[in-house]
Design a protein around this motif. Structure first.
Motif, PDB file in Angstrom:
ATOM      1  N   ILE A   7       0.838  -1.203   0.000  1.00 49.14           N
ATOM      2  CA  ILE A   7       0.000   0.000   0.000  1.00 49.14           C
ATOM      3  C   ILE A   7       0.869   1.247   0.000  1.00 49.14           C
ATOM      4  N   ALA A   8       1.921   1.256   0.801  1.00 49.44           N
ATOM      5  CA  ALA A   8       2.810   2.418   0.851  1.00 49.44           C
ATOM      6  C   ALA A   8       3.472   2.652  -0.494  1.00 49.44           C
ATOM      7  N   SER A   9       3.906   1.576  -1.140  1.00 49.94           N
ATOM      8  CA  SER A   9       4.538   1.712  -2.450  1.00 49.94           C
ATOM      9  C   SER A   9       3.555   2.253  -3.471  1.00 49.94           C
ATOM     10  N   ALA A  10       2.314   1.758  -3.401  1.00 48.59           N
ATOM     11  CA  ALA A  10       1.302   2.196  -4.360  1.00 48.59           C
ATOM     12  C   ALA A  10       0.943   3.656  -4.157  1.00 48.59           C
ATOM     13  N   GLN A  11       1.022   4.164  -2.925  1.00 43.36           N
ATOM     14  CA  GLN A  11       0.577   5.513  -2.631  1.00 43.36           C
ATOM     15  C   GLN A  11       1.711   6.519  -2.493  1.00 43.36           C
ATOM     16  N   LEU A  12       2.893   6.100  -2.036  1.00 44.56           N
ATOM     17  CA  LEU A  12       3.937   7.041  -1.682  1.00 44.56           C
ATOM     18  C   LEU A  12       4.993   7.251  -2.758  1.00 44.56           C
ATOM     19  N   LEU A  13       5.332   6.211  -3.478  1.00 47.89           N
ATOM     20  CA  LEU A  13       6.400   6.315  -4.456  1.00 47.89           C
ATOM     21  C   LEU A  13       5.950   7.088  -5.687  1.00 47.89           C
ATOM     22  N   PRO A  14       6.851   7.873  -6.288  1.00 45.30           N
ATOM     23  CA  PRO A  14       6.490   8.625  -7.493  1.00 45.30           C
ATOM     24  C   PRO A  14       6.083   7.696  -8.628  1.00 45.30           C
ATOM     25  N   SER A  15       5.070   8.122  -9.377  1.00 43.57           N
ATOM     26  CA  SER A  15       4.596   7.333 -10.512  1.00 43.57           C
ATOM     27  C   SER A  15       4.215   8.265 -11.654  1.00 43.57           C
ATOM     28  N   PHE A  16       4.209   7.708 -12.864  1.00 45.69           N
ATOM     29  CA  PHE A  16       3.811   8.458 -14.052  1.00 45.69           C
ATOM     30  C   PHE A  16       3.006   7.541 -14.959  1.00 45.69           C
ATOM     31  N   GLN A  17       1.917   8.077 -15.511  1.00 45.51           N
ATOM     32  CA  GLN A  17       1.107   7.346 -16.480  1.00 45.51           C
ATOM     33  C   GLN A  17       0.721   8.282 -17.613  1.00 45.51           C
ATOM     34  N   PHE A  18       0.563   7.708 -18.799  1.00 40.48           N
ATOM     35  CA  PHE A  18       0.099   8.442 -19.977  1.00 40.48           C
ATOM     36  C   PHE A  18      -0.810   7.511 -20.753  1.00 40.48           C
ATOM     37  N   GLY A  19      -1.964   8.042 -21.207  1.00 36.18           N
ATOM     38  CA  GLY A  19      -2.878   7.151 -21.904  1.00 36.18           C
ATOM     39  C   GLY A  19      -3.902   7.878 -22.748  1.00 36.18           C
ATOM     40  N   ILE A  20      -4.860   7.100 -23.238  1.00 34.94           N
ATOM     41  CA  ILE A  20      -5.941   7.613 -24.069  1.00 34.94           C
ATOM     42  C   ILE A  20      -7.261   7.465 -23.317  1.00 34.94           C
ATOM     43  N   LYS A  21      -8.246   8.288 -23.716  1.00 38.70           N
ATOM     44  CA  LYS A  21      -9.551   8.213 -23.074  1.00 38.70           C
ATOM     45  C   LYS A  21     -10.648   8.563 -24.074  1.00 38.70           C
ATOM     46  N   GLY A  22     -11.839   8.108 -23.796  1.00 39.56           N
ATOM     47  CA  GLY A  22     -12.990   8.427 -24.624  1.00 39.56           C
ATOM     48  C   GLY A  22     -14.252   8.269 -23.798  1.00 39.56           C
ATOM     49  N   GLY A  23     -15.308   9.001 -24.177  1.00 38.60           N
ATOM     50  CA  GLY A  23     -16.535   8.889 -23.412  1.00 38.60           C
ATOM     51  C   GLY A  23     -17.649   9.739 -23.978  1.00 38.60           C
ATOM     52  N   VAL A  24     -18.687   9.908 -23.170  1.00 36.44           N
ATOM     53  CA  VAL A  24     -19.861  10.680 -23.561  1.00 36.44           C
ATOM     54  C   VAL A  24     -20.111  11.764 -22.519  1.00 36.44           C
ATOM     55  N   ASN A  25     -20.834  12.815 -22.953  1.00 39.87           N
ATOM     56  CA  ASN A  25     -21.220  13.860 -22.015  1.00 39.87           C
ATOM     57  C   ASN A  25     -22.676  14.249 -22.241  1.00 39.87           C
ATOM     58  N   ASP A  26     -23.235  14.903 -21.255  1.00 37.50           N
ATOM     59  CA  ASP A  26     -24.617  15.363 -21.296  1.00 37.50           C
ATOM     60  C   ASP A  26     -24.613  16.818 -20.861  1.00 37.50           C
ATOM     61  N   ALA A  27     -24.686  17.738 -21.831  1.00 38.44           N
ATOM     62  CA  ALA A  27     -24.555  19.168 -21.545  1.00 38.44           C
ATOM     63  C   ALA A  27     -25.913  19.803 -21.300  1.00 38.44           C
ATOM     64  N   THR A  28     -25.907  20.858 -20.496  1.00 40.47           N
ATOM     65  CA  THR A  28     -27.133  21.601 -20.221  1.00 40.47           C
ATOM     66  C   THR A  28     -26.805  23.084 -20.053  1.00 40.47           C
ATOM     67  N   LEU A  29     -27.796  23.926 -20.311  1.00 37.56           N
ATOM     68  CA  LEU A  29     -27.666  25.362 -20.091  1.00 37.56           C
ATOM     69  C   LEU A  29     -28.438  25.738 -18.840  1.00 37.56           C
ATOM     70  N   ASN A  30     -27.863  26.607 -18.035  1.00 35.95           N
ATOM     71  CA  ASN A  30     -28.549  27.102 -16.837  1.00 35.95           C
ATOM     72  C   ASN A  30     -29.321  28.358 -17.215  1.00 35.95           C
ATOM     73  N   LEU A  31     -30.506  28.162 -17.793  1.00 37.31           N
ATOM     74  CA  LEU A  31     -31.300  29.284 -18.297  1.00 37.31           C
ATOM     75  C   LEU A  31     -32.111  29.916 -17.174  1.00 37.31           C
ATOM     76  N   SER A  32     -32.029  31.245 -17.091  1.00 41.67           N
ATOM     77  CA  SER A  32     -32.783  31.958 -16.066  1.00 41.67           C
ATOM     78  C   SER A  32     -34.190  32.316 -16.543  1.00 41.67           C
ATOM     79  N   ASN A  33     -34.421  32.266 -17.853  1.00 42.51           N
ATOM     80  CA  ASN A  33     -35.728  32.621 -18.405  1.00 42.51           C
ATOM     81  C   ASN A  33     -36.637  31.397 -18.402  1.00 42.51           C
ATOM     82  N   PRO A  34     -37.728  31.404 -17.623  1.00 39.12           N
ATOM     83  CA  PRO A  34     -38.601  30.231 -17.548  1.00 39.12           C
ATOM     84  C   PRO A  34     -39.372  29.950 -18.828  1.00 39.12           C
TER      85      PRO A  34
END
Length: 197
Positions: A17-44
């Motif tokens: 656990i100490a090695s996993a959390q304390l020792l310096p580490s570096f990662q590089f990778g790719i990612k992909g996904g979906v999003n759900d956008a919305t506007l905070n409209l003040s006009n009802p």
């Protein structure tokens, strides 16, 4: 003998656990996904309908002492739909997003939970809108070329796969007709490291 065996197992577990959390580490990778956008409209008078968008790109993570810094670079598409009793406006904005996230991680043996937060700058590279009904070109969303937001998220690492769930709160105000609004979104993504040190 049992106490000695228990102590040895506990010691090895603690080192892992100490090695996993304390020792310096570096990662590089790719990612992909979906999003759900919305506007905070003040006009009802306006209804805001969400539409799915996408995101895809690269991420890096530098960590030590249980904390990490995670810069990312990805292309994202935000889609919104605004309607009233006279028609609707559909808007799609493609941008290059650069979040700079700070957080922490707990876990060991290839399973871990992450939490993070940080600012995001978004550079619009494509802005398109379609209109129907009486709204036509009278009311449109003036999406700025450069936008700022703040992200909050949590993630789950299962060996070489990371699943992230985030909320992005828009900081930059956008103009829709005579009102001011902010774009916010939820995103769900899958990330895979290409380099792990």
């Amino acid at each position: 003998m049992k106490k000695l065996l228990f102590s040895a197992v506990f010691f090895l577990f603690s080192i892992t656990i100490a090695s996993a959390q304390l020792l310096p580490s570096f990662q590089f990778g790719i990612k992909g996904g979906v999003n759900d956008a919305t506007l905070n409209l003040s006009n009802p008078a306006f209804n805001n309908n969400t539409r799915l968008g996408y995101l895809g790109g690269f991420w890096a993570r530098v960590g030590a002492l249980g904390f990490n810094f995670q810069p990312e670079l990805y292309v994202t598409s935000k889609n919104v739909e605004i309607s009233d009793n006279t028609g609707e406006t559909k808007a799609q904005f493609t941008s290059i997003d650069v979040p700079l996230l700070f957080g922490g991680k707990v876990g060991a043996f290839g399973l871990g939970a992450r939490f993070y937060t940080g600012p995001l700058v978004s550079l619009a590279i494509n802005k398109s809108q379609s209109f129907s009904g009486a709204l036509n070109n009278a009311v449109n969303l003036n999406y700025k070329d450069q936008n700022f937001a703040w992200q909050f998220g949590t993630g789950l690492d299962i060996r070489n796969i990371s699943i992230d769930l985030r909320y992005e709160a828009g900081i930059t105000k956008q103009t829709y007709g005579n009102s001011q609004t902010r774009v916010s979104l939820f995103s769900l993504s899958l990330a895979v490291p290409l380099i792990k040190i």
